[in-house]
Design an enzyme around this catalytic site. Structure first.
Site, mmCIF file in Angstrom:
data_model
loop_
_atom_site.group_PDB
_atom_site.id
_atom_site.type_symbol
_atom_site.label_atom_id
_atom_site.label_comp_id
_atom_site.label_asym_id
_atom_site.label_seq_id
_atom_site.Cartn_x
_atom_site.Cartn_y
_atom_site.Cartn_z
ATOM 1 N N ARG A 147 40.554 133.442 15.621
ATOM 2 C CA ARG A 147 40.020 131.571 15.711
ATOM 3 C C ARG A 147 41.328 131.017 15.826
ATOM 4 N NH1 ARG A 147 37.665 130.291 9.782
ATOM 5 N NH2 ARG A 147 39.324 129.154 10.118
ATOM 6 N N LYS A 162 34.743 134.644 2.144
ATOM 7 C CA LYS A 162 33.219 134.068 2.512
ATOM 8 C C LYS A 162 32.275 134.347 2.630
ATOM 9 C CE LYS A 162 35.489 129.721 2.468
ATOM 10 N NZ LYS A 162 37.318 130.162 2.386
ATOM 11 N N ARG A 183 42.890 138.983 11.842
ATOM 12 C CA ARG A 183 41.774 138.438 12.715
ATOM 13 C C ARG A 183 42.336 137.890 13.568
ATOM 14 N NH1 ARG A 183 38.156 134.524 8.991
ATOM 15 N NH2 ARG A 183 40.391 132.959 8.692
ATOM 16 N N ARG A 220 46.758 126.502 5.511
ATOM 17 C CA ARG A 220 45.433 125.975 4.737
ATOM 18 C C ARG A 220 45.420 126.573 3.349
ATOM 19 N NH1 ARG A 220 43.229 129.862 9.066
ATOM 20 N NH2 ARG A 220 42.186 130.524 8.451
ATOM 21 N N ARG A 263 35.613 120.969 -0.660
ATOM 22 C CA ARG A 263 36.653 121.148 -0.585
ATOM 23 C C ARG A 263 37.338 120.727 -1.886
ATOM 24 N NH1 ARG A 263 36.404 124.820 3.323
ATOM 25 N NH2 ARG A 263 38.857 125.887 4.508
#
Ligand code: ADP
Length: 203
Positions: free
Chosen positions: A134, A13, A128, A145, A88
């Site tokens: 993160r 996104k 990532r 998530r 969301r």
């Protein structure tokens, strides 16, 4: 142009929203980035949101809405926005809709969904993480998530499909091809809904 991106974590996104913002001259508002900024700055809002973000749970609606809605209203008056990560859940979507009232500048033009299979999402987020990213990109938090997305966010796809706004693009292709796919469909939306803007294709 006012655009929402509704897609699972890891779908791309942020990358694509940045490119859409540039092409259409609109503001990129990423709820996750806004929240991480508050956390890093140690604000009261950041402190209230911290545990939720670290667990991979949704932050309470009122906190997120405080960060996002006013900015979206201002952006809508200055050419538009691409909202990445908001809404969301159904409550956030309805609150955003209620706020737009009858004002034409605030009307949504499109909701973009990037479709990516579960294994690929996990692979991207773990990559990532190993690149030093993160703190919420750890295997257990990633899985949580994804569950939160399935339960709370994915149902929004039907909500927006019913309103005739949903555009689904295959998000598993190479990044530039996804971007081209998005430009194709969104250029069409812009030509239909904002013909004056489409006469300036340089953007
Ligand atoms: P991703 O979609 O890749 O998981 P984001 O950067 O969009 O990441 O969001 C990171 C975290 O920020 C989420 O897991 C959640 O805790 C919080 N968050 C972001 N947007 C919202 C929102 N609209 N409502 C509630 N919480 C949110």
């Amino acid at each position: 142009m006012n655009i929402l991106m509704v897609a699972p974590p890891g779908a791309g996104k942020g990358t694509q929203a940045t490119r859409l913002a540039e092409r259409y001259g609109i503001e990129h508002l990423a709820s996750g980035d806004l929240l991480r900024h508050e956390l890093a700055a140690g604000t009261t809002l950041g402190a209230a949101a911290k545990d939720y973000v670290e667990r991979g749970d949704l932050v309470p609606d009122d906190l997120v809405m405080r960060l996002v809605l006013d900015r979206a209203l201002v952006a809508a008056k200055h050419g538009g926005y691409v909202l990445d990560g908001f809404p969301r859940n159904r409550q956030q979507a309805e609150a955003a809709y209620a706020m737009t009232g009858q004002d034409e500048d605030l009307t949504l033009d499109a909701v973009v969904h990037l479709a990516v299979a579960r294994d690929e999402l996990r692979r991207r987020m773990l990559a990532r993480a190993s690149a030093g990213g993160r703190s919420d990109d750890q295997a257990a938090v990633i899985d949580h998530r994804l569950e939160v997305y399935d339960c709370q966010t994915e149902p929004l796809l039907d909500y927006y499909r019913d309103r005739g706004l949903l555009l689904t693009v295959d998000g598993e292709r190479p990044i530039d091809e996804v971007t081209e796919g998005l430009f194709d469909v969104l250029d069409g939306v812009r030509a239909a809904r904002h013909p004056a803007d489409s006469r300036h294709p340089a953007r």
